[in-house]
Design a protein around this motif. Structure first.
Motif, short mmCIF file in Angstrom:
data_model
loop_
_atom_site.label_atom_id
_atom_site.label_comp_id
_atom_site.label_asym_id
_atom_site.label_seq_id
_atom_site.Cartn_x
_atom_site.Cartn_y
_atom_site.Cartn_z
N ALA A 45 0.80 -1.24 0.01
CA ALA A 45 0.15 0.14 0.13
C ALA A 45 0.88 1.19 -0.01
O ALA A 45 0.39 2.36 -0.25
CB ALA A 45 -0.87 0.19 1.21
N GLY A 46 2.11 1.16 0.42
CA GLY A 46 2.95 2.22 0.19
C GLY A 46 2.88 3.24 1.55
O GLY A 46 2.79 4.17 1.48
N VAL A 47 2.57 2.45 2.77
CA VAL A 47 2.39 3.20 3.78
C VAL A 47 3.21 2.64 4.89
O VAL A 47 3.72 1.50 4.99
CB VAL A 47 0.72 3.21 4.32
N SER A 48 3.25 3.48 5.99
CA SER A 48 4.17 3.06 7.11
C SER A 48 3.38 2.00 8.01
O SER A 48 2.26 1.91 7.93
CB SER A 48 4.36 4.19 8.12
N ARG A 49 4.11 0.87 8.39
CA ARG A 49 3.50 0.07 9.47
C ARG A 49 2.76 0.72 10.40
O ARG A 49 1.76 0.18 10.90
CB ARG A 49 4.80 -0.93 10.18
N GLY A 50 3.09 1.67 10.92
CA GLY A 50 2.47 2.60 12.05
C GLY A 50 1.09 3.10 11.70
O GLY A 50 -0.04 2.96 12.16
N ALA A 51 0.91 3.67 10.51
CA ALA A 51 -0.27 3.93 9.71
C ALA A 51 -1.05 2.88 9.63
O ALA A 51 -2.36 2.88 10.12
CB ALA A 51 0.07 4.68 8.33
N GLN A 52 -0.76 1.83 9.14
CA GLN A 52 -1.27 0.38 8.86
C GLN A 52 -1.92 -0.01 10.40
O GLN A 52 -3.14 -0.34 10.56
CB GLN A 52 -0.56 -0.56 8.32
N LEU A 53 -1.13 0.02 11.09
CA LEU A 53 -1.56 -0.32 12.61
C LEU A 53 -2.50 0.42 13.37
O LEU A 53 -3.50 0.02 14.04
CB LEU A 53 -0.45 -0.73 13.48
N HIS A 54 -2.56 1.84 12.95
CA HIS A 54 -3.22 2.95 13.33
C HIS A 54 -4.88 2.48 12.74
O HIS A 54 -5.87 2.37 13.66
CB HIS A 54 -2.93 4.37 13.07
N HIS A 55 -4.77 2.25 11.66
CA HIS A 55 -6.31 1.94 11.08
C HIS A 55 -6.75 0.41 11.39
O HIS A 55 -8.05 0.09 11.51
CB HIS A 55 -6.05 2.21 9.65
N PHE A 56 -5.86 -0.47 11.43
CA PHE A 56 -6.16 -1.78 11.30
C PHE A 56 -5.09 -2.67 12.23
O PHE A 56 -3.97 -2.97 11.94
CB PHE A 56 -6.27 -2.64 10.10
N PRO A 57 -5.43 -2.66 13.72
CA PRO A 57 -4.38 -3.15 14.62
C PRO A 57 -4.03 -4.67 14.30
O PRO A 57 -2.77 -4.85 14.61
CB PRO A 57 -5.12 -2.98 16.05
N THR A 58 -4.93 -5.56 13.73
CA THR A 58 -4.42 -6.87 13.72
C THR A 58 -4.79 -7.37 12.29
O THR A 58 -5.58 -6.53 11.42
CB THR A 58 -5.41 -7.73 14.64
#
Length: 108
Positions: A45-58
């Motif tokens: 997706a070209g996003v940071s791991r933190g951004a992904q975890l913010h929106h979808f934690p698991t």
């Protein structure tokens, strides 16, 4: 000086979620559930791991959201008229290119 209009947070969130959901669906189609990881999705997706975890934690949160979006696609696999005219949401346009067949649920 020139002022640049700032994109509202709600719009940035919607676009970020759409990118993550598109990447998730693509990974699930290509690699299946076992071969899909949150790290792979965030990279795709070209996003940071933190951004992904913010929106979808698991991974489960991410996959469930992606399957729900795919499930919203009309039975013929086509985007609704609003999405085709650019009026639909970004998530609708992204997910509409994937056909959903509940009989071949590759993610559960």
């Amino acid at each position: 000086t020139t002022t640049v209009a700032r994109v509202p947070q709600e719009e940035r969130t919607r676009v970020m979620r759409a990118r993550l959901l598109e990447a998730t669906v693509d990974c699930l189609v290509e690699r299946g559930f076992a071969g899909t990881s949150t790290t792979l999705v965030s990279e795709r997706a070209g996003v940071s791991r933190g951004a992904q975890l913010h929106h979808f934690p698991t991974k489960n949160d991410l996959v469930v959201a992606a399957v729900r979006e795919v499930g919203k696609t009309p039975p013929d696999g086509q985007a609704d008229e609003g999405a085709e005219n650019g009026e639909g949401g970004c998530e609708d346009q992204v997910i509409s290119r994937h056909r959903w067949d509940p009989c071949s649920c590759w993610c559960l």
